[in-house]
Design an enzyme around this catalytic site. Structure first.
Site, short mmCIF file in Angstrom:
data_model
loop_
_atom_site.label_atom_id
_atom_site.label_comp_id
_atom_site.label_asym_id
_atom_site.label_seq_id
_atom_site.Cartn_x
_atom_site.Cartn_y
_atom_site.Cartn_z
N ASP A 286 -10.91 -1.00 -4.63
CA ASP A 286 -10.10 -2.17 -4.95
C ASP A 286 -10.29 -2.44 -6.45
O ASP A 286 -11.16 -1.88 -7.12
CB ASP A 286 -10.48 -3.38 -4.09
CG ASP A 286 -9.35 -4.40 -4.03
OD1 ASP A 286 -8.40 -4.30 -4.85
OD2 ASP A 286 -9.39 -5.31 -3.19
C1 NOJ Z 1 -6.83 -6.69 -5.26
C2 NOJ Z 1 -6.57 -6.86 -3.81
O1 NOJ Z 1 -7.76 -7.18 -3.10
C3 NOJ Z 1 -5.94 -5.63 -3.16
O2 NOJ Z 1 -5.60 -5.92 -1.84
C4 NOJ Z 1 -4.76 -5.18 -3.96
O3 NOJ Z 1 -4.15 -4.08 -3.32
C5 NOJ Z 1 -5.21 -4.85 -5.36
N1 NOJ Z 1 -5.78 -6.04 -5.98
C6 NOJ Z 1 -4.09 -4.29 -6.23
O4 NOJ Z 1 -3.20 -5.26 -6.58
#
Ligand code: NOJ
Length: 763
Positions: A286
Site C-alpha cells: 500500500d
Molecule cells: C491507500 C489505500 O489504503 C489503498 O487502498 C489505495 O489503493 C492506495 N492508497 C492507492 O490509492
C-alpha cells in the site's frame, strides 16, 4: 507501431506484425520473459518493481513529482492515478519509445465502485446481497476503466470489519466472513472476467492483506492484535476466497498484526499467500507502506526497510521509491538474491504479458472506444438498478412509506439536492455533476402529481474545523451562513405546509473512507436538532439517510416513522431512492453490518459467542451493560419490505449426517402482503458443543427470491461438513461430531431453528 518494438525480443515482433489482435500465448510467455529478464540490469529490475502516482489524483502524501524522469530512465514499472487514453498514451510513450528495453508501464487506479458511472459504495452494494448485480458492477467498472487507459484496479477491498468507527467500512462488504467471501469472489470475477487479454477486463487487487479492518479503537492505520483463531476464522476467508477466484494481485495492509507490519511479514506474504494459497500473481505495497516500516519501528533506515519488505515477499513498492533507491546495493551486499529479484520481476512482467501490453502497449488507450464506453445509458441503467437493490428499509411504522403520488411533500435537509456526496468517497473518475439528486429523482418520479417543497434545514455539520478539513480533501460542502436556528425556522415553515416530510440527512462522503474514522457515529448534532424540531410538528416523517458506515440511530429511530438507509448510492441515487419512496419499487436490501444502539457497544456483530455467563436480565452477574442492550439496534441481515413475508420452520432431510454426506434444508417462504417483493432468506448454523467455543450463529447460505403477492415458494439449501468446520484445538481445520442447529429467517435475529447431528468416525 513497429518502431516501438525495434529492440524488443523477436517474439514481440511476431505478435506486433500480426494484423489482427491475437491473445498472448501462455506457452510463449516463459521463453519470452526468460530472454527479457536476462537482458535487464539490476537497476531496470528494481524499476519494474517501482510504482509512482501521477498527478491526476492524490491518494496519499505526494512524494514524487519527477516520476516522468524516472520513467525515462527505465526506473518505473507502474504508474497509478493516471487515466484517459491521451494521458496514459503520453506516459506509455515515454516507457516504450524512450527507454532501453521499452517495457510497457502498467496503469493502476482505485476503481472502487465504478469508474465514470458510479455505483453504490461497496458497503451499500453489499446490502443488495445480489452477487450477480455486484459482479456486473465490477464488469462495467472494468469496461469503463480499461477504455480509459487503466489496466489494474486496486479492488476489491476484502477487509472484514466489525467496527463502524473505522471509516473504511464504506469500501468493504461488512462484518461477515462468509458473505464477504462471496462478494469478494464476485468482484474479482467481474473485474478480471475470463480473459485478461480482453481489453475490457482489468487486473483485480485484493486488499488490504491482512486484517486492516480490525484496527484498535476503529482508528485508521492503528495496531491490530488478535488471536490466531480470530484472524483465520473471521478475517482471512475473504482474502483467500478472492485469491482462489483468481485475483492477480494482492496489496499489503498498513497495519501490524501482533507486532509485525504486514509489509514485512514473511509468514503472511510468502508462507501463507504463496505457499498455502498458491497465489501466483504479484504483491504490491500500500501507499508508502515500505517507508512506514521505519516509523513502525522495525527498520532503522530505508535500506533495512527494503531488505525486510522484499525478503518478506513484497514485489512492488507503491510510491515510496525505496526499491528503486536500495535494491541495487542490497543485491551487491548479498541481502537480496538475484534469483528472488528475478522472480519478483517475472511476476510483474507476467501480468503485463497477460494483459497483452507487450503486443500493443497502447491497446487500452483508445479515444474512440472511450467515447463509446463511458457513462453509457446501459451503464446508468445498471447503476439505477443496483442502487434500488442496495437501499435498506430500516423502519416503517404505520406504513408511512410508500408515499402517495399526491398532496404536498416537504423535502428537507442538506442532502436534498446534494450530488457530490451521493457518489460517495473513492468515486473513481466519477463526475458528481453527472449524478441525479434526490430532489430531481422525486420530481421525475412524481409525474407532476405532487407539490414538492424544499428547505435545507441544516448544514451537513456546523463544526468549522471539520468543514475546512473535508473541503481541503476533496469535499464540496456548501455552507449556508444563516444561523442554525434560522435554517430550522425556514424548514419548519416549509414542513407545516406539507402532508409528509422527507428528511435527507447524513454524513458527508469525506466522513467515511480512508483516514476518516469517527469516535461518535451519529448524525452531526445540528442535523439531529433539525430532526427534533421537525418531529415536534407531529406529521409523518420519513428519514432518508446518506452515509458510508453504520450509524448509531437511537434518536432517529425514536423520532422518524420510516427510515430508508441509502448509503451513497452513486450516479443514479436520486431516481433509485425516489422509486423506492413512491413504491414504484419495493425495498429489498439487507444490512451487511450491524447498526449499534450506541458506540459503547462496539464491536457489536451478529455472530457473538455465548460466554460463560450469557445475558439474563434478571441475573446481576451476567454479561451485559447497565445502560444499553447487548443487541444491535438493527442487526446484520436486517431490512424490511413494503410487503410481508413468512418463512416456515426449516425441515431437514435427515437428523444425522456423516462427514461425507449432505444435509438438505427446506423452507417455505410466502409473500402474505399486498405487493410483489423480494426477500433474502438467510441460513445460519451453530455448533452446540465443541472443543473450542463457537459463535451463536454463522451465516452459511442465503437465497434472494422474488415473489408476487400471495405467492409462496419452497427453497432448498444444502449443507455439508465443510460448512461446519472451524479451527479446533491446535488450529486444526475440522468439523467435530455432535449436535448442530440450523436457523433460517429474514435477518440474523429472527430465526427458526432445527437440529441435527454430525457423526464422525472419530467418536
Ligand atoms: C491507500 C489505500 O489504503 C489503498 O487502498 C489505495 O489503493 C492506495 N492508497 C492507492 O490509492
Amino acid at each position: 507501431m513497429k518502431s516501438i518494438f525495434r529492440h524488443l525480443p523477436s517474439m514481440i515482433l511476431i505478435f506486433a506484425s500480426a494484423s489482427a489482435w491475437a491473445a498472448p500465448k501462455e506457452s510463449a510467455m516463459k521463453p519470452f520473459l526468460d530472454r527479457l529478464i536476462s537482458r535487464m540490469t539490476v537497476e531496470e529490475k528494481a524499476g519494474q518493481l517501482t510504482q509512482y502516482s501521477a498527478d491526476m489524483a492524490q491518494t496519499g502524501a505526494s512524494l514524487k513529482d519527477n516520476y516522468k524522469e524516472d520513467i525515462l530512465k527505465g526506473r518505473v514499472g507502474s504508474i497509478f492515478n493516471a487515466y484517459t487514453p491521451a494521458f496514459t498514451r503520453e506516459l506509455q510513450t515515454l516507457a516504450v519509445e524512450k527507454t532501453r528495453l521499452k517495457i510497457p508501464l502498467i496503469f493502476g487506479y482505485d476503481v472502487i465502485h465504478g469508474h465514470r458511472t458510479i455505483f453504490p459504495i461497496p458497503l451499500g452494494e453489499s446490502a443488495s446481497w445480489d452477487l450477480g448485480l455486484i459482479e456486473e458492477s465490477a464488469r462495467i467498472a472494468a469496461r469503463e476503466a480499461s477504455a480509459d487507459g487503466v489496466h489494474w484496479t486496486f479492488a476489491p477491498m476484502a477487509d472484514v470489519s466489525r467496527d463502524p468507527r473505522w471509516g473504511r467500512v464504506s469500501e468493504g462488504a461488512g462484518e461477515d466472513p462468509w458473505l464477504g467471501s462471496r462478494i469478494a469472489e464476485a468482484r474479482v470475477r467481474g473485474f478480471q472476467g475470463k480473459d485478461l487479454s480482453s481489453t475490457e477486463t482489468v487486473l483485480a487487487c485484493v486488499k488490504h492483506f491482512a486484517a486492516y479492518g480490525a484496527p484498535q479503537g476503529g482508528r485508521d492505520y492503528n495496531v491490530v492484535d488478535m488471536s490466531e483463531r480470530e484472524l483465520f476464522e473471521t478475517y482471512m476467508p475473504p482474502y483467500e476466497a478472492a485469491v482462489k477466484a483468481g485475483a492477480m494481485t494482492v496489496m499489503t495492509s498498513f497495519n501490524e498484526i501482533g507486532g509485525v507490519p504486514s509489509s514485512a511479514n514473511r509468514d503472511l506474504l510468502t508462507d501463507l499467500l504463496r505457499g498455502k494459497w498458491k497465489f501466483k500473481g504479484f504483491v504490491v505495497a500500500d501507499y508508502t507502506a515500505v517507508n512506514e516500516l521505519i516509523p513502525h519501528g522495525v527498520a532503522a533506515d530505508e535500506k533495512s526497510a527494503v531488505d525486510l519488505a522484499f525478503n518478506a515477499g513484497l514485489d512492488m513498492d507503491m510510491q515510496g521509491g525505496l526499491y528503486s533507491n536500495h535494491i541495487v546495493q542490497l543485491v551487491k551486499d548479498g541481502r537480496i538474491k538475484v534469483r528472488d529479484l528475478d522472480l519478483a520481476v517475472r511476476r510483474v512482467l507476467e501480468a503485463k504479458y497477460r494483459l497483452g501490453l507487450f503486443e500493443d502497449p497502447y491497446r487500452y488507450s483508445d479515444e474512440e472506444r472511450a467515447k463509446k464506453s463511458l457513462l453509457t445509458p446501459e451503464h446508468r441503467a445498471h447503476a439505477r438498478q443496483i442502487a434500488r437493490k442496495s437501499a435498506v428499509l430500516l423502519k416503517n411504522d404505520k406504513n408511512v412509506l410508500p408515499l402517495k403520488k399526491s398532496g404536498t411533500i416537504a423535502l428537507i435537509g442538506p442532502f436534498a439536492d446534494n450530488k457530490r456526496d451521493q457518489i460517495g468517497n473513492w468515486s473513481g473518475a466519477g463526475d458528481w455533476k453527472q449524478a441525479v439528486s434526490l430532489e430531481e429523482g422525486l420530481q421525475q418520479a412524481s409525474e407532476g402529481k405532487v407539490k414538492l417543497l424544499k428547505a435545507k434545514g441544516a448544514n451537513v455539520t456546523d463544526d468549522p474545523r471539520l468543514i475546512d478539513f473535508l473541503n481541503e480533501h476533496g469535499g464540496n460542502l456548501e455552507i449556508d451562513s444563516r444561523s442554525p436556528q434560522k435554517l430550522i425556522d425556514e424548514a419548519l415553515a416549509v414542513a407545516k405546509k406539507a402532508d409528509v416530510i422527507v428528511m435527507a440527512l447524513g454524513e458527508s462522503q469525506g466522513m467515511s473512507g480512508e483516514a476518516a474514522s469517527r469516535s461518535r457515529i451519529r448524525l452531526p448534532e445540528n442535523q439531529q436538532e433539525l430532526l427534533k424540531a421537525i418531529a415536534k410538528l407531529g406529521k409523518p416523517v420519513v428519514l432518508v439517510l446518506f452515509n458510508g458506515r453504520p450509524l448509531a440511530l437511537e434518536l432517529e429511530t425514536a423520532l422518524a416513522h420510516s427510515i430508508l438507509e441509502t448509503w451513497f448510492l452513486g450516479t443514479e441515487a436520486g431516481p433509485a431512492i425516489a422509486a423506492l419512496l413512491f413504491g414504484d419499487e419495493n425495498p429489498s436490501g439487507k444490512l451487511p453490518m450491524s447498526f449499534p444502539v450506541n458506540e459503547g457497544q462496539i464491536p457489536v456483530y451478529y455472530s457473538m459467542k455465548n460466554t460463560g455467563r450469557p445475558f439474563d436480565a434478571k441475573q446481576k452477574y451476567t454479561s451485559k451493560y447497565l445502560d444499553v442492550s447487548n443487541e444491535a439496534l438493527y442487526p446484520f441481515g436486517w431490512g424490511l419490505s413494503y410487503t410481508k413475508f413468512e418463512i416456515s420452520e426449516p425441515k431437514l432431510s435427515t437428523a444425522r449426517i456423516k462427514l461425507n454426506q449432505k444435509l438438505n434444508v427446506k423452507v417455505t417462504v410466502a409473500n402474505v402482503g399486498d405487493r410483489d417483493g423480494e426477500e433474502v432468506v438467510q441460513l445460519y448454523v451453530r455448533d452446540l458443543v465443541s472443543s473450542v467455543t463457537r459463535p451463536l450463529k454463522q451465516l452459511r447460505g442465503y437465497q434472494k427470491v422474488f415473489l408476487k403477492k400471495g405467492e409462496s415458494k419452497e427453497l432448498s439449501f444444502e449443507l455439508s461438513a465443510e460448512d461446519l468446520k472451524f479451527y479446533g484445538k491446535g488450529m486444526k481445520w475440522m468439523a467435530e461430531a455432535g449436535e448442530f442447529q440450523v436457523m433460517v429467517g429474514a435477518n440474523s435475529r429472527d430465526l427458526r431453528a432445527a437440529s441435527f447431528h454430525l457423526v464422525t468416525t472419530a467418536r
